[in-house]
Design an enzyme around this catalytic site. Sequence first.
Site, mmCIF file in Angstrom:
data_model
loop_
_atom_site.group_PDB
_atom_site.id
_atom_site.type_symbol
_atom_site.label_atom_id
_atom_site.label_comp_id
_atom_site.label_asym_id
_atom_site.label_seq_id
_atom_site.Cartn_x
_atom_site.Cartn_y
_atom_site.Cartn_z
ATOM 1 N N HIS A 128 0.848 -1.209 0.000
ATOM 2 C CA HIS A 128 0.000 0.000 0.000
ATOM 3 C C HIS A 128 0.870 1.241 0.000
ATOM 4 O O HIS A 128 2.094 1.157 0.139
ATOM 5 C CB HIS A 128 -1.004 -0.020 1.151
ATOM 6 C CG HIS A 128 -0.407 0.134 2.527
ATOM 7 N ND1 HIS A 128 0.388 -0.815 3.113
ATOM 8 C CD2 HIS A 128 -0.516 1.131 3.436
ATOM 9 C CE1 HIS A 128 0.745 -0.413 4.328
ATOM 10 N NE2 HIS A 128 0.220 0.775 4.544
ATOM 11 N N HIS A 177 1.377 3.973 1.881
ATOM 12 C CA HIS A 177 1.873 4.783 3.000
ATOM 13 C C HIS A 177 3.396 4.935 2.951
ATOM 14 O O HIS A 177 4.111 4.018 2.535
ATOM 15 C CB HIS A 177 1.446 4.179 4.340
ATOM 16 C CG HIS A 177 0.005 4.458 4.664
ATOM 17 N ND1 HIS A 177 -0.716 3.733 5.581
ATOM 18 C CD2 HIS A 177 -0.856 5.399 4.177
ATOM 19 C CE1 HIS A 177 -1.948 4.218 5.647
ATOM 20 N NE2 HIS A 177 -2.061 5.222 4.806
ATOM 21 N N ASP A 183 5.799 4.857 5.049
ATOM 22 C CA ASP A 183 6.690 3.905 5.723
ATOM 23 C C ASP A 183 6.766 2.569 4.977
ATOM 24 O O ASP A 183 7.476 1.656 5.409
ATOM 25 C CB ASP A 183 6.284 3.706 7.197
ATOM 26 C CG ASP A 183 4.903 3.108 7.371
ATOM 27 O OD1 ASP A 183 3.957 3.559 6.688
ATOM 28 O OD2 ASP A 183 4.757 2.180 8.198
ATOM 29 N N HIS A 184 6.079 2.466 3.843
ATOM 30 C CA HIS A 184 6.145 1.264 3.009
ATOM 31 C C HIS A 184 6.748 1.533 1.625
ATOM 32 O O HIS A 184 7.225 0.607 0.977
ATOM 33 C CB HIS A 184 4.747 0.643 2.861
ATOM 34 C CG HIS A 184 4.173 0.238 4.193
ATOM 35 N ND1 HIS A 184 4.025 -1.064 4.577
ATOM 36 C CD2 HIS A 184 3.768 0.990 5.251
ATOM 37 C CE1 HIS A 184 3.543 -1.097 5.811
ATOM 38 N NE2 HIS A 184 3.377 0.134 6.247
ATOM 39 N N HIS A 223 -7.493 -0.578 5.653
ATOM 40 C CA HIS A 223 -6.427 0.316 6.145
ATOM 41 C C HIS A 223 -6.202 1.418 5.111
ATOM 42 O O HIS A 223 -6.193 2.603 5.436
ATOM 43 C CB HIS A 223 -5.167 -0.503 6.389
ATOM 44 C CG HIS A 223 -3.974 0.304 6.814
ATOM 45 N ND1 HIS A 223 -3.877 0.911 8.040
ATOM 46 C CD2 HIS A 223 -2.828 0.603 6.152
ATOM 47 C CE1 HIS A 223 -2.713 1.554 8.121
ATOM 48 N NE2 HIS A 223 -2.055 1.381 6.988
ATOM 49 N N ASP A 258 -0.096 -3.663 6.377
ATOM 50 C CA ASP A 258 -0.727 -3.142 7.597
ATOM 51 C C ASP A 258 -2.185 -3.590 7.708
ATOM 52 O O ASP A 258 -3.009 -2.887 8.303
ATOM 53 C CB ASP A 258 -0.688 -1.607 7.601
ATOM 54 C CG ASP A 258 0.706 -1.052 7.826
ATOM 55 O OD1 ASP A 258 1.631 -1.833 8.099
ATOM 56 O OD2 ASP A 258 0.857 0.183 7.743
ATOM 57 N N HIS A 286 4.840 -4.452 10.865
ATOM 58 C CA HIS A 286 5.205 -3.736 12.098
ATOM 59 C C HIS A 286 5.316 -4.680 13.282
ATOM 60 O O HIS A 286 4.608 -5.689 13.352
ATOM 61 C CB HIS A 286 4.144 -2.675 12.450
ATOM 62 C CG HIS A 286 4.105 -1.517 11.513
ATOM 63 N ND1 HIS A 286 4.872 -0.387 11.685
ATOM 64 C CD2 HIS A 286 3.379 -1.309 10.394
ATOM 65 C CE1 HIS A 286 4.615 0.468 10.702
ATOM 66 N NE2 HIS A 286 3.708 -0.069 9.896
HETATM 67 FE FE FE Z 1 2.846 0.948 8.125
HETATM 68 ZN ZN ZN Z 2 0.090 1.790 6.515
#
Ligand code: FE
Ligand code: ZN
Length: 275
Positions: free
Chosen positions: A73, A75, A77-78, A130, A147, A185
């Site tokens: 996805h 985001h 942090d990915h 999410h 996530d 995570h």
């Molecule tokens: Fe994340």
């Molecule tokens: Zn995420």
Amino acid sequence: MYRVRVDRRDADCQHGRMVQVQAIPAFRDNYIWLLVGEGAPPAVAIVDPGDAVPVVQTLRQRGLTPSVLLITHHHADHIGGVEALCAHYPLSVYGPAAETIPCMTHPLREGDEVALPGLPRFSVIEVPGHTAGHIAYYGGGLLFCGDTLFAGGCGRLFEGTAAQLHHSLQQLAALPAATQIYCAHEYTLSNLRFALTVEPDNPALRTRYQEAEDLRRRGLATVPSLLGVERDTNPFLRSHIPAVTAAASRHAGQSRQPGADTFATVRNWKDHWSG
Ligand code: FE
Ligand code: ZN
């Protein structure tokens, strides 16, 4: 800050193939997954590289050249490391067709397959909730779910509804019990503390909490987990269980139905829960 084990686990893959999965810790609690498959040189894929720096460092240490990024996805942090990695290496970038992913070469939808030499054949499962376009990769007994499903928990609702995420998690819950769950995570201890608030009398959950606490005390990762364990202990896969519906009803102060209704209450409960 905590230490995370640099973990190399072997997993049996379909067609008798083997793939090795290593956690590359990033930021505070992200895991970027490095897959090393068969071949000479071996096939190498990276899942959700939120940061290029630890990825490049690990690849150099191990003398590996990646050919594929698998993105779940959009985001930061990915995907934060995608552009830098594409500048370093010639990469195919697989990701959700419904989201904007930098350098994406292969947009994927439900039922698509990612069949790469030397790696397990992954099928794509759309798991909105999410984010609206979130996908998961399932193959060789491994699930890379970003996530959506966490060890002991699930992702927050940023772009989807509780009903959507409930449906997505039900699809993942239907995979074989031995499926290894590679989420993105290390949230497990906090997730399990919340789970114990919902189901204090679940013996499997109590045991799991002790095991997770022990791993974290030793600085080790609690991921991957097993789907069978998630089904027995993760409240977000248990909204059909009477004890979970009863806890949701008590929390809401009014009766909740098993299934999506209970799920929505428990998801909202955790959003406001501070442990
Ligand atoms: Fe994340
Ligand atoms: Zn995420």
